[in-house]
Design a protein around this motif. Structure first.
Motif, PDB file in Angstrom:
ATOM      1  N   LYS A  32       0.762  -1.224   0.171  1.00  0.00           N
ATOM      2  CA  LYS A  32       0.025   0.032  -0.060  1.00  0.00           C
ATOM      3  C   LYS A  32       1.023   1.093   0.019  1.00  0.00           C
ATOM      4  O   LYS A  32       1.974   1.191   0.591  1.00  0.00           O
ATOM      5  CB  LYS A  32      -0.967   0.042   1.147  1.00  0.00           C
ATOM      6  N   GLY A  33       0.276   2.131  -0.524  1.00  0.00           N
ATOM      7  CA  GLY A  33       1.237   3.502  -0.715  1.00  0.00           C
ATOM      8  C   GLY A  33       0.509   4.672  -1.314  1.00  0.00           C
ATOM      9  O   GLY A  33      -0.709   4.426  -1.800  1.00  0.00           O
ATOM     10  N   LYS A  34       1.265   5.749  -1.524  1.00  0.00           N
ATOM     11  CA  LYS A  34       0.830   6.796  -2.400  1.00  0.00           C
ATOM     12  C   LYS A  34       1.955   7.647  -2.683  1.00  0.00           C
ATOM     13  O   LYS A  34       3.040   7.500  -2.297  1.00  0.00           O
ATOM     14  CB  LYS A  34      -0.184   7.740  -1.585  1.00  0.00           C
ATOM     15  N   TYR A  35       1.803   8.261  -4.151  1.00  0.00           N
ATOM     16  CA  TYR A  35       2.713   8.967  -4.361  1.00  0.00           C
ATOM     17  C   TYR A  35       2.145  10.426  -4.842  1.00  0.00           C
ATOM     18  O   TYR A  35       1.213  10.723  -5.260  1.00  0.00           O
ATOM     19  CB  TYR A  35       3.727   8.485  -5.551  1.00  0.00           C
ATOM     20  N   GLY A  36       3.083  11.568  -4.975  1.00  0.00           N
ATOM     21  CA  GLY A  36       2.595  12.666  -5.719  1.00  0.00           C
ATOM     22  C   GLY A  36       3.619  12.921  -6.771  1.00  0.00           C
ATOM     23  O   GLY A  36       4.573  12.974  -6.527  1.00  0.00           O
ATOM     24  N   TYR A  37       2.827  13.666  -7.870  1.00  0.00           N
ATOM     25  CA  TYR A  37       3.857  14.123  -8.887  1.00  0.00           C
ATOM     26  C   TYR A  37       3.190  15.658  -9.230  1.00  0.00           C
ATOM     27  O   TYR A  37       1.911  15.743  -9.161  1.00  0.00           O
ATOM     28  CB  TYR A  37       3.557  13.180 -10.357  1.00  0.00           C
ATOM     29  N   VAL A  38       4.064  16.120 -10.080  1.00  0.00           N
ATOM     30  CA  VAL A  38       3.523  17.463 -10.569  1.00  0.00           C
ATOM     31  C   VAL A  38       3.043  17.427 -12.011  1.00  0.00           C
ATOM     32  O   VAL A  38       3.817  16.945 -12.798  1.00  0.00           O
ATOM     33  CB  VAL A  38       4.912  18.492 -10.416  1.00  0.00           C
ATOM     34  N   ASP A  39       1.840  17.638 -12.152  1.00  0.00           N
ATOM     35  CA  ASP A  39       1.324  17.582 -13.538  1.00  0.00           C
ATOM     36  C   ASP A  39       1.697  18.773 -14.394  1.00  0.00           C
ATOM     37  O   ASP A  39       2.567  19.847 -13.776  1.00  0.00           O
ATOM     38  CB  ASP A  39      -0.152  17.563 -13.459  1.00  0.00           C
TER      39      ASP A  39
END
Length: 83
Positions: A32-39
């Motif tokens: 399980k996890g999450k990530y963030g990216y710049v669009d």
């Protein structure tokens, strides 16, 4: 990062631009996890995910996910046993 004796782990990072990732693997093998990216307009988008026997399961704003394609064999066998 390093694995625990039971095979589990947790790791993560965050970059100066706001991108990040955090992930945990459970002793059961599920992840399980999450990530963030710049669009492309500079907004940080967050995607949460899990990986189970049904495969990679992402969720987040603007993400369309098809239903799982694997069949739960135990449920299938239970239905057949009732016939």
């Amino acid at each position: 990062f390093r694995h625990n004796e039971d095979g589990s782990y947790t790791y993560g990072y965050e970059a100066a631009d706001g991108t990040f990732k955090i992930e945990t693997k459970l002793p059961t093998g599920e992840v399980k996890g999450k990530y963030g990216y710049v669009d492309d307009v500079g907004k940080v988008r967050v995607v949460e995910y899990g990986a189970t026997k049904y495969g990679f399961e992402p969720s987040g704003e603007g993400i369309t996910v098809p239903p799982p394609t694997l069949v739960d064999e135990s449920a299938k066998n239970a239905v057949q046993d009732q016939d």
